[in-house]
Design a protein around this motif. Sequence first.
Motif, PDB file in Angstrom:
ATOM      1  N   THR A 184      17.599 -20.826 -23.773  1.00  0.00           N
ATOM      2  CA  THR A 184      17.539 -22.075 -23.248  1.00  0.00           C
ATOM      3  C   THR A 184      16.936 -21.988 -21.829  1.00  0.00           C
ATOM      4  N   PRO A 185      16.627 -23.142 -21.258  1.00  0.00           N
ATOM      5  CA  PRO A 185      16.262 -23.366 -19.978  1.00  0.00           C
ATOM      6  C   PRO A 185      17.281 -23.002 -19.007  1.00  0.00           C
ATOM      7  N   ALA A 186      18.608 -23.379 -19.545  1.00  0.00           N
ATOM      8  CA  ALA A 186      19.660 -23.061 -18.393  1.00  0.00           C
ATOM      9  C   ALA A 186      19.850 -21.521 -18.172  1.00  0.00           C
ATOM     10  N   ASP A 187      19.556 -20.762 -19.310  1.00  0.00           N
ATOM     11  CA  ASP A 187      19.693 -19.516 -19.122  1.00  0.00           C
ATOM     12  C   ASP A 187      18.502 -18.826 -18.217  1.00  0.00           C
ATOM     13  N   GLN A 188      17.437 -19.359 -18.406  1.00  0.00           N
ATOM     14  CA  GLN A 188      16.405 -19.332 -17.578  1.00  0.00           C
ATOM     15  C   GLN A 188      16.698 -19.234 -16.059  1.00  0.00           C
ATOM     16  N   ALA A 189      17.178 -20.502 -15.859  1.00  0.00           N
ATOM     17  CA  ALA A 189      17.665 -20.821 -14.558  1.00  0.00           C
ATOM     18  C   ALA A 189      18.885 -20.232 -13.817  1.00  0.00           C
ATOM     19  N   ALA A 190      19.646 -19.422 -14.734  1.00  0.00           N
ATOM     20  CA  ALA A 190      20.749 -18.338 -14.158  1.00  0.00           C
ATOM     21  C   ALA A 190      20.170 -17.168 -13.835  1.00  0.00           C
ATOM     22  N   LEU A 191      19.015 -16.762 -14.543  1.00  0.00           N
ATOM     23  CA  LEU A 191      18.417 -15.416 -14.257  1.00  0.00           C
ATOM     24  C   LEU A 191      17.669 -15.707 -12.851  1.00  0.00           C
ATOM     25  N   GLU A 192      17.230 -16.967 -12.778  1.00  0.00           N
ATOM     26  CA  GLU A 192      16.287 -17.295 -11.468  1.00  0.00           C
ATOM     27  C   GLU A 192      17.099 -17.212 -10.149  1.00  0.00           C
TER      28      GLU A 192
ATOM     29  N   THR B 136      19.470 -15.253  -9.518  1.00  0.00           N
ATOM     30  CA  THR B 136      20.122 -13.777  -9.173  1.00  0.00           C
ATOM     31  C   THR B 136      18.970 -13.272  -8.240  1.00  0.00           C
ATOM     32  N   LEU B 137      17.772 -13.864  -8.131  1.00  0.00           N
ATOM     33  CA  LEU B 137      16.618 -13.408  -7.380  1.00  0.00           C
ATOM     34  C   LEU B 137      16.211 -12.017  -7.517  1.00  0.00           C
ATOM     35  N   ALA B 138      16.765 -11.319  -8.780  1.00  0.00           N
ATOM     36  CA  ALA B 138      16.362 -10.029  -9.105  1.00  0.00           C
ATOM     37  C   ALA B 138      15.504  -9.881 -10.091  1.00  0.00           C
ATOM     38  N   TYR B 139      14.857 -10.893 -10.731  1.00  0.00           N
ATOM     39  CA  TYR B 139      13.818 -10.912 -11.527  1.00  0.00           C
ATOM     40  C   TYR B 139      12.722 -11.360 -11.161  1.00  0.00           C
ATOM     41  N   ARG B 140      11.488 -10.996 -11.172  1.00  0.00           N
ATOM     42  CA  ARG B 140      10.187 -11.465 -10.572  1.00  0.00           C
ATOM     43  C   ARG B 140       8.996 -11.347 -11.779  1.00  0.00           C
ATOM     44  N   GLY B 141       9.546 -11.397 -12.957  1.00  0.00           N
ATOM     45  CA  GLY B 141       8.471 -11.452 -14.052  1.00  0.00           C
ATOM     46  C   GLY B 141       8.389 -12.845 -14.570  1.00  0.00           C
ATOM     47  N   LEU B 142       7.859 -13.044 -15.905  1.00  0.00           N
ATOM     48  CA  LEU B 142       7.637 -14.225 -16.481  1.00  0.00           C
ATOM     49  C   LEU B 142       8.826 -14.371 -17.549  1.00  0.00           C
ATOM     50  N   TYR B 143       8.872 -15.549 -18.114  1.00  0.00           N
ATOM     51  CA  TYR B 143       9.961 -16.007 -19.186  1.00  0.00           C
ATOM     52  C   TYR B 143       9.289 -16.434 -20.487  1.00  0.00           C
ATOM     53  N   PHE B 144       9.954 -16.132 -21.455  1.00  0.00           N
ATOM     54  CA  PHE B 144       9.687 -17.177 -22.815  1.00  0.00           C
ATOM     55  C   PHE B 144      11.313 -17.642 -23.209  1.00  0.00           C
ATOM     56  N   VAL B 145      11.083 -18.916 -23.384  1.00  0.00           N
ATOM     57  CA  VAL B 145      12.407 -19.803 -23.670  1.00  0.00           C
ATOM     58  C   VAL B 145      12.033 -20.013 -25.214  1.00  0.00           C
ATOM     59  N   LEU B 146      13.184 -19.681 -26.009  1.00  0.00           N
ATOM     60  CA  LEU B 146      13.176 -19.778 -27.570  1.00  0.00           C
ATOM     61  C   LEU B 146      13.770 -21.380 -27.926  1.00  0.00           C
ATOM     62  N   MET B 147      14.250 -21.841 -26.913  1.00  0.00           N
ATOM     63  CA  MET B 147      14.753 -23.181 -27.231  1.00  0.00           C
ATOM     64  C   MET B 147      15.720 -23.012 -28.461  1.00  0.00           C
TER      65      MET B 147
ATOM     66  N   LEU C 266      14.994  -8.501 -23.534  1.00  0.00           N
ATOM     67  CA  LEU C 266      15.842  -9.442 -24.446  1.00  0.00           C
ATOM     68  C   LEU C 266      16.886 -10.064 -23.826  1.00  0.00           C
ATOM     69  N   ALA C 267      17.018 -10.948 -23.361  1.00  0.00           N
ATOM     70  CA  ALA C 267      18.019 -11.657 -22.355  1.00  0.00           C
ATOM     71  C   ALA C 267      18.889 -12.593 -23.267  1.00  0.00           C
ATOM     72  N   THR C 268      18.736 -12.842 -24.641  1.00  0.00           N
ATOM     73  CA  THR C 268      19.642 -13.770 -25.542  1.00  0.00           C
ATOM     74  C   THR C 268      21.103 -13.286 -25.351  1.00  0.00           C
ATOM     75  N   ASN C 269      21.998 -14.545 -25.505  1.00  0.00           N
ATOM     76  CA  ASN C 269      23.484 -14.292 -25.218  1.00  0.00           C
ATOM     77  C   ASN C 269      24.109 -13.283 -26.108  1.00  0.00           C
TER      78      ASN C 269
END
Length: 208
Positions: free
Chosen positions: A87-95, A97-108, A153-156
Amino acid sequence: MADSNALEGLTQALRRLPGVGAKSAARMAFHLLQHDKPGALQIARALEHAVHSVKHCALCNTLTELDICSTCANPARDRSKLCVVETPADQAALERTLAYRGLYFVLMGKLSPLDGIGPHDIGLQKLFDRVLPRDAQGDPPAAAEREVQEVILATNFTAEGEATAHVIAQALKSRGVQVTRLARGVPVGSELEYVDLGTIAHALVDRR
Protein backbone atom coordinates in the motif's frame (compact mmCIF):
# COMPACT_ATOMS: atom_id res chain seq x y z
CA MET A 1 -37.54 12.49 9.25
CA ALA A 2 -35.44 14.00 6.46
CA ASP A 3 -32.89 15.19 9.03
CA SER A 4 -32.80 11.76 10.62
CA ASN A 5 -32.25 10.15 7.23
CA ALA A 6 -29.42 12.58 6.47
CA LEU A 7 -27.80 11.92 9.85
CA GLU A 8 -28.09 8.17 9.38
CA GLY A 9 -26.56 8.49 5.91
CA LEU A 10 -23.60 10.42 7.31
CA THR A 11 -23.13 7.85 10.09
CA GLN A 12 -23.17 4.96 7.63
CA ALA A 13 -20.69 6.78 5.38
CA LEU A 14 -18.28 7.29 8.29
CA ARG A 15 -18.52 3.60 9.16
CA ARG A 16 -16.82 2.80 5.86
CA LEU A 17 -13.55 4.08 7.35
CA PRO A 18 -11.26 1.32 8.71
CA GLY A 19 -11.53 0.79 12.45
CA VAL A 20 -14.68 2.92 12.81
CA GLY A 21 -17.64 1.14 14.36
CA ALA A 22 -21.25 2.24 14.78
CA LYS A 23 -20.67 4.18 18.04
CA SER A 24 -17.55 5.95 16.79
CA ALA A 25 -19.26 6.89 13.53
CA ALA A 26 -22.27 8.29 15.36
CA ARG A 27 -20.02 10.29 17.70
CA MET A 28 -18.13 11.76 14.73
CA ALA A 29 -21.38 12.63 12.93
CA PHE A 30 -22.87 14.36 15.99
CA HIS A 31 -19.64 16.27 16.63
CA LEU A 32 -19.37 17.54 13.06
CA LEU A 33 -23.00 18.62 12.82
CA GLN A 34 -23.23 20.08 16.31
CA HIS A 35 -19.81 21.64 16.86
CA ASP A 36 -17.91 21.88 13.56
CA LYS A 37 -20.05 22.38 10.47
CA PRO A 38 -17.22 24.29 8.71
CA GLY A 39 -14.98 21.29 9.37
CA ALA A 40 -17.61 18.96 7.91
CA LEU A 41 -17.76 21.06 4.74
CA GLN A 42 -13.95 21.13 4.57
CA ILE A 43 -13.84 17.34 4.81
CA ALA A 44 -16.53 17.01 2.13
CA ARG A 45 -14.70 19.36 -0.26
CA ALA A 46 -11.34 17.67 0.38
CA LEU A 47 -12.81 14.23 -0.26
CA GLU A 48 -14.48 15.33 -3.49
CA HIS A 49 -11.29 17.01 -4.71
CA ALA A 50 -9.15 13.97 -3.87
CA VAL A 51 -11.54 11.52 -5.52
CA HIS A 52 -11.47 13.50 -8.76
CA SER A 53 -7.76 14.47 -8.69
CA VAL A 54 -5.82 11.51 -7.30
CA LYS A 55 -4.85 8.70 -9.68
CA HIS A 56 -2.20 5.99 -9.99
CA CYS A 57 1.38 6.78 -10.96
CA ALA A 58 2.07 5.36 -14.41
CA LEU A 59 5.33 3.79 -13.18
CA CYS A 60 4.98 2.71 -9.55
CA ASN A 61 1.18 2.55 -9.20
CA THR A 62 1.07 4.68 -6.03
CA LEU A 63 -1.46 7.47 -5.48
CA THR A 64 -0.58 10.86 -6.96
CA GLU A 65 -2.11 13.84 -8.73
CA LEU A 66 0.58 13.67 -11.42
CA ASP A 67 1.10 11.20 -14.25
CA ILE A 68 4.48 10.32 -12.68
CA CYS A 69 4.84 10.70 -8.91
CA SER A 70 7.61 12.81 -7.38
CA THR A 71 9.56 9.74 -6.21
CA CYS A 72 9.69 8.16 -9.66
CA ALA A 73 10.54 11.52 -11.23
CA ASN A 74 13.42 12.17 -8.82
CA PRO A 75 16.71 11.67 -10.77
CA ALA A 76 18.61 11.14 -7.51
CA ARG A 77 16.84 7.85 -6.75
CA ASP A 78 18.64 4.55 -7.41
CA ARG A 79 16.75 3.18 -10.39
CA SER A 80 18.42 -0.23 -10.20
CA LYS A 81 16.45 -1.16 -7.04
CA LEU A 82 12.69 -1.61 -6.92
CA CYS A 83 10.96 -2.17 -3.57
CA VAL A 84 7.54 -3.86 -3.76
CA VAL A 85 5.00 -2.90 -1.07
CA GLU A 86 1.31 -3.55 -0.57
CA THR A 87 0.00 0.00 0.00
CA PRO A 88 1.01 3.67 -0.25
CA ALA A 89 1.04 3.71 3.58
CA ASP A 90 3.74 0.99 3.55
CA GLN A 91 5.73 3.05 1.05
CA ALA A 92 5.45 6.11 3.31
CA ALA A 93 6.67 4.06 6.30
CA LEU A 94 9.77 2.94 4.40
CA GLU A 95 10.45 6.49 3.24
CA ARG A 96 10.40 7.75 6.83
CA THR A 97 13.33 5.47 7.70
CA LEU A 98 15.57 7.43 5.27
CA ALA A 99 17.39 4.11 4.73
CA TYR A 100 16.20 3.37 1.19
CA ARG A 101 16.94 5.49 -1.88
CA GLY A 102 15.64 3.24 -4.64
CA LEU A 103 12.25 3.21 -6.36
CA TYR A 104 8.98 1.53 -5.41
CA PHE A 105 6.14 -0.46 -6.84
CA VAL A 106 2.83 -0.40 -4.94
CA LEU A 107 0.60 -3.44 -5.47
CA MET A 108 -2.50 -1.79 -3.98
CA GLY A 109 -3.36 -5.05 -2.27
CA LYS A 110 -2.26 -8.61 -1.61
CA LEU A 111 -3.26 -12.05 -2.78
CA SER A 112 -6.14 -13.42 -0.72
CA PRO A 113 -7.99 -16.36 -2.30
CA LEU A 114 -10.49 -16.48 0.60
CA ASP A 115 -11.54 -12.93 -0.26
CA GLY A 116 -11.52 -13.62 -3.99
CA ILE A 117 -8.42 -11.49 -4.63
CA GLY A 118 -6.18 -13.10 -7.23
CA PRO A 119 -3.18 -12.04 -9.34
CA HIS A 120 -5.38 -10.04 -11.73
CA ASP A 121 -6.92 -8.02 -8.88
CA ILE A 122 -3.62 -6.44 -7.79
CA GLY A 123 -0.81 -4.94 -9.85
CA LEU A 124 1.22 -8.10 -10.55
CA GLN A 125 1.25 -7.88 -14.35
CA LYS A 126 2.07 -4.17 -14.20
CA LEU A 127 4.95 -5.05 -11.85
CA PHE A 128 6.29 -7.71 -14.21
CA ASP A 129 6.04 -5.29 -17.15
CA ARG A 130 7.96 -2.71 -15.12
CA VAL A 131 10.78 -5.10 -14.24
CA LEU A 132 10.93 -6.81 -17.63
CA PRO A 133 9.70 -4.35 -20.27
CA ARG A 134 9.53 -5.83 -23.76
CA ASP A 135 10.85 -4.29 -26.94
CA ALA A 136 8.98 -3.84 -30.22
CA GLN A 137 9.53 -7.52 -31.02
CA GLY A 138 8.10 -8.59 -27.66
CA ASP A 139 11.45 -9.67 -26.20
CA PRO A 140 12.59 -8.78 -22.64
CA PRO A 141 15.97 -7.03 -22.23
CA ALA A 142 19.15 -8.92 -21.41
CA ALA A 143 20.08 -9.04 -17.73
CA ALA A 144 22.88 -6.48 -18.08
CA GLU A 145 20.57 -4.06 -19.91
CA ARG A 146 17.76 -4.07 -17.36
CA GLU A 147 17.11 -0.85 -15.50
CA VAL A 148 15.88 -2.80 -12.45
CA GLN A 149 18.65 -5.08 -11.17
CA GLU A 150 17.14 -6.02 -7.79
CA VAL A 151 13.54 -6.42 -6.64
CA ILE A 152 13.09 -6.09 -2.88
CA LEU A 153 9.92 -7.73 -1.58
CA ALA A 154 8.57 -5.72 1.35
CA THR A 155 5.05 -7.12 1.60
CA ASN A 156 3.73 -7.60 5.11
CA PHE A 157 4.61 -10.69 7.15
CA THR A 158 1.04 -11.99 7.15
CA ALA A 159 -0.11 -15.20 5.48
CA GLU A 160 -1.40 -13.20 2.52
CA GLY A 161 1.71 -11.03 2.35
CA GLU A 162 3.98 -14.06 2.41
CA ALA A 163 1.94 -15.76 -0.31
CA THR A 164 2.12 -12.61 -2.44
CA ALA A 165 5.90 -12.38 -1.97
CA HIS A 166 6.29 -16.07 -2.87
CA VAL A 167 4.32 -15.73 -6.13
CA ILE A 168 6.30 -12.64 -7.17
CA ALA A 169 9.64 -14.24 -6.25
CA GLN A 170 8.91 -17.41 -8.20
CA ALA A 171 7.80 -15.50 -11.28
CA LEU A 172 10.79 -13.13 -11.34
CA LYS A 173 13.48 -15.64 -10.34
CA SER A 174 12.38 -17.89 -13.20
CA ARG A 175 13.18 -14.97 -15.50
CA GLY A 176 16.63 -14.45 -13.99
CA VAL A 177 15.81 -11.41 -11.86
CA GLN A 178 17.56 -10.95 -8.50
CA VAL A 179 14.90 -11.00 -5.77
CA THR A 180 15.44 -10.28 -2.07
CA ARG A 181 13.02 -10.29 0.87
CA LEU A 182 12.78 -7.75 3.68
CA ALA A 183 14.46 -9.33 6.72
CA ARG A 184 12.58 -10.30 9.85
CA GLY A 185 14.11 -10.12 13.29
CA VAL A 186 14.13 -8.87 16.87
CA PRO A 187 13.07 -5.19 17.16
CA VAL A 188 15.79 -2.72 18.07
CA GLY A 189 15.88 -2.03 21.82
CA SER A 190 13.84 -5.09 22.80
CA GLU A 191 14.73 -7.83 25.27
CA LEU A 192 14.58 -11.44 24.15
CA GLU A 193 12.45 -12.65 27.04
CA TYR A 194 9.63 -10.34 25.92
CA VAL A 195 9.84 -11.10 22.18
CA ASP A 196 7.40 -13.64 20.76
CA LEU A 197 8.86 -17.01 19.79
CA GLY A 198 8.01 -16.70 16.11
CA THR A 199 10.00 -13.48 15.82
CA ILE A 200 12.99 -15.06 17.57
CA ALA A 201 12.83 -18.10 15.30
CA HIS A 202 12.77 -15.93 12.16
CA ALA A 203 15.65 -13.85 13.53
CA LEU A 204 17.72 -17.01 13.92
CA VAL A 205 16.94 -18.20 10.41
CA ASP A 206 17.67 -14.76 8.91
CA ARG A 207 20.82 -14.20 10.99
CA ARG A 208 23.84 -12.67 9.29
